[in-house]
Design an enzyme around this catalytic site. Sequence first.
Site, short mmCIF file in Angstrom:
data_model
loop_
_atom_site.label_atom_id
_atom_site.label_comp_id
_atom_site.label_asym_id
_atom_site.label_seq_id
_atom_site.Cartn_x
_atom_site.Cartn_y
_atom_site.Cartn_z
N GLU A 163 68.70 -74.17 65.46
CA GLU A 163 67.62 -73.93 66.42
C GLU A 163 67.42 -72.43 66.58
O GLU A 163 68.32 -71.65 66.34
CB GLU A 163 68.00 -74.47 67.81
N ASP A 209 39.66 -79.44 85.83
CA ASP A 209 39.44 -78.83 87.15
C ASP A 209 38.83 -79.82 88.13
O ASP A 209 39.16 -79.84 89.30
CB ASP A 209 38.52 -77.61 87.04
N LEU A 213 78.03 -69.08 73.91
CA LEU A 213 78.35 -69.41 72.52
C LEU A 213 79.14 -68.29 71.86
O LEU A 213 78.96 -67.12 72.19
CB LEU A 213 77.05 -69.58 71.72
N ASP A 230 38.40 -78.01 80.06
CA ASP A 230 38.93 -77.36 81.26
C ASP A 230 38.17 -77.84 82.49
O ASP A 230 38.75 -78.05 83.55
CB ASP A 230 38.79 -75.84 81.15
N CYS A 278 44.55 -38.96 86.89
CA CYS A 278 43.36 -38.14 87.01
C CYS A 278 42.49 -38.82 88.07
O CYS A 278 42.21 -40.01 87.96
CB CYS A 278 42.62 -38.11 85.67
N ASP A 309 65.24 -65.81 73.55
CA ASP A 309 65.76 -64.70 74.36
C ASP A 309 65.10 -64.72 75.75
O ASP A 309 64.05 -64.14 75.96
CB ASP A 309 65.45 -63.38 73.65
N LYS A 327 74.42 -75.93 65.57
CA LYS A 327 75.20 -76.92 66.31
C LYS A 327 75.61 -78.06 65.38
O LYS A 327 74.79 -78.52 64.58
CB LYS A 327 74.35 -77.50 67.46
S1 IVH Z 1 73.08 -73.92 73.24
C1 IVH Z 1 77.31 -74.71 75.09
N1 IVH Z 1 70.72 -73.42 72.17
O1 IVH Z 1 72.04 -68.47 74.30
C2 IVH Z 1 76.21 -74.04 74.37
N2 IVH Z 1 71.64 -71.81 73.64
O2 IVH Z 1 75.32 -67.58 74.46
C3 IVH Z 1 74.95 -73.97 75.11
N3 IVH Z 1 70.18 -69.90 74.06
O3 IVH Z 1 73.49 -69.06 77.39
C4 IVH Z 1 73.95 -73.09 74.51
N4 IVH Z 1 68.52 -70.55 72.79
O4 IVH Z 1 70.98 -69.12 77.26
C5 IVH Z 1 71.70 -72.98 72.97
N5 IVH Z 1 68.63 -73.14 71.19
C6 IVH Z 1 69.59 -72.69 72.00
C7 IVH Z 1 69.48 -71.48 72.70
C8 IVH Z 1 70.54 -71.07 73.51
C9 IVH Z 1 68.95 -69.62 73.62
C10 IVH Z 1 70.97 -69.03 74.98
C11 IVH Z 1 71.55 -69.73 76.14
C12 IVH Z 1 73.02 -69.46 76.15
C13 IVH Z 1 73.15 -68.35 75.14
C14 IVH Z 1 74.39 -68.55 74.31
#
Ligand code: IVH
Length: 667
Positions: free
Chosen positions: A113, A38, A84, A34, A422, A117, A286
């Site tokens: 994947e 710095d 999605l 570090d 308090c 959140d 996917k």
């Molecule tokens: S792919 C066209 N991959 O989940 C699809 N989305 O309803 C694009 N999210 O709005 C989304 N992790 O904010 C994808 N590994 C991931 C994700 C992800 C979180 C969120 C994203 C999106 C929502 C899907």
Amino acid sequence: MKQTEAKEKLETLRKQLRRYNYEYHTLDQPSVSDDEYDKKLRELLDIETEFPQLITADSPSQRVGSEPLDAFQKVRHNVPMLSLGNSFDEQELRDFDRRARQGTEEEVSYVCELKIDGLAVSLKYEDGLLVRGATRGDGTTGEDITANLRTIRTIPLRLDAPETIEVRGEAFMPKKSFLSMNKAREEKGEMVFANPRNAAAGSLRQLDPRIAAKRNLDIFLYGVGEWQGEASKSHSERLERMKQLGLKTNPEWKKCKNIDEVIEYVNGWIEHRADLDYEIDGIVIKVDRLDQQKVLGFTAKSPRWATAFKFPAEEAVTKLITIELSVGRTGVVTPTAILEPVQVAGTTVQRASLHNEDLIREKDIRIGDTVIIKKAGDIIPEVVRVLDDQRTGEEEPFSMPETCPECGSKLVRLEEEVALRCINPNCQAQLREALIHFVSRNAMDIEGLGEKVIAQLFQEELIHNISDLYKLDRDELLQLERMGEKSVDNLLKAIEASKENSLEKLLFGLGIRYVGTKAASTLAQEFGVMDKLMEADADRLVQIPEIGEKMADSIARYFDKPQVHELIHALKQEGLNMEYNGPLLNEGPEDSPFNGKTIVLTGKMENYTRSEAKNIVQELGGKVTGSVSKKTDLLIAGEDAGSKLTKAEELGIEVWNEEDFANALED
Ligand code: IVH
């Protein structure tokens, strides 16, 4: 240093720092200490201060959070950011797979994947340079939050290759950061965030980027909007290439040959999601091959080549046995529900914070109630609601006590606060919490004094206040549970060594409201010794550029208290250093026109470079800052002065030209 030399040096430093930053934040594998980092950063900042014209948008110095914006600009996404379709069980995943195979008339393999959140964002790079960051918005139009996103250290300001690409991902707040931020907010009587997602979204939607800069946000990038000259044939190749460019992708993704492997992956994470340091709310599946994705195409709202498996809601029903109260360092009294132990999201839950009285009343929570609890985004257990139909009539309504559960003094609700406090300075609970803070790393940094030992010290009445810490003796300590000779000796050594700490550590350790490490340093530098700071009133304090009204007021009120004077006196008696050990701010000659003034330099001077002028002002006791505000005393404006001059004129601040400056020096 000449400008050409400076430019070369800056390029080398930026490259090194970018690399270190990536290793530290993205790979979690730092290759330098570090201190070394710095040192390099300071070197860069020094050169940039001397040659401000050489500051570039991708410089590591540009992450601190710029001035607040008036509003966010709207941004149109060239390629819409879709959401999605969801799947909730194994059957729905198999249906998704069947449709994909029927649609392509081929076998299909997948990439799985984690579904992070947080807040969906888009990052646009042109020739490798980050030019824009935006929210998803309604999918077609989002908001330009570049200034906030720049503060996230895992977002490269420049890619490792000059690509023109728009990538998408999820910005989030790690669980640890979320917990510590909420703890601090609760202590201050501020509203807490319900979950890390709200905290991340709330931080990124602030117009003042300095807020996001303090929030320790992170990002995982998971997809591409547009990519000029893209060579990838599959989503998995994309992820690999993105990683090579320096973009942070989530390491847990997996290629799955068929839907059975997908289901295995999903089940694995249902079990292990609690182990992650960030929140996930599902798994995204996917189709891997991009040509197959193209064939499958989109519905109006979402791609046919992907689905989101949503985790089952993490809720459980249990009984609320009682409500416990605890008193924090600043005296805030927090109610906690004590529950019959129950399993939620992989852990046993037996406590849930109720935050404050308003919340208890809003949800009409009574002792003995059957309640639904969930882990707010999985970490902090929370009472969702009461099951009224389970009531027997035996339940007891709860109201906060009028007096402190520890010391019995009357509780007060400060204006605009939800919390009850308090305000007895001698309250044991507060003193205990205050001592925990006093010895912590950024404060007096006394190793070997954990919370348990501190609780024992109070219980055994070996300590009644902070200064007693310095009176502890070896034999007394040896009597405590789990304290052997070696740990006692080490502890005593650490306590002794802490006496030499520079003033800012002590100041931070005192736990003055609103005074964090940075403000403590500023105060220590400004006043040099404790006594001078103690004499300063709010009017004097607010003149310091970094100190706002609220903080000035809080500091002045703190040092007004007789018991604080007693404490400082006692600490002095124990031999604690009360001085700032770092380089002191200069005090100029008595007749210097700059003594104690805050001065901004702008524009070009004929006879002085910016750094020469700065050095002169500082040597003569002035403080040079970068931007004009109400606290600026004087603006020295050379040729071609721009917005700083306009602002100074608007605020009615004294303005000198180069001639005035030269004359003053002669005088
Ligand atoms: S792919 C066209 N991959 O989940 C699809 N989305 O309803 C694009 N999210 O709005 C989304 N992790 O904010 C994808 N590994 C991931 C994700 C992800 C979180 C969120 C994203 C999106 C929502 C899907």
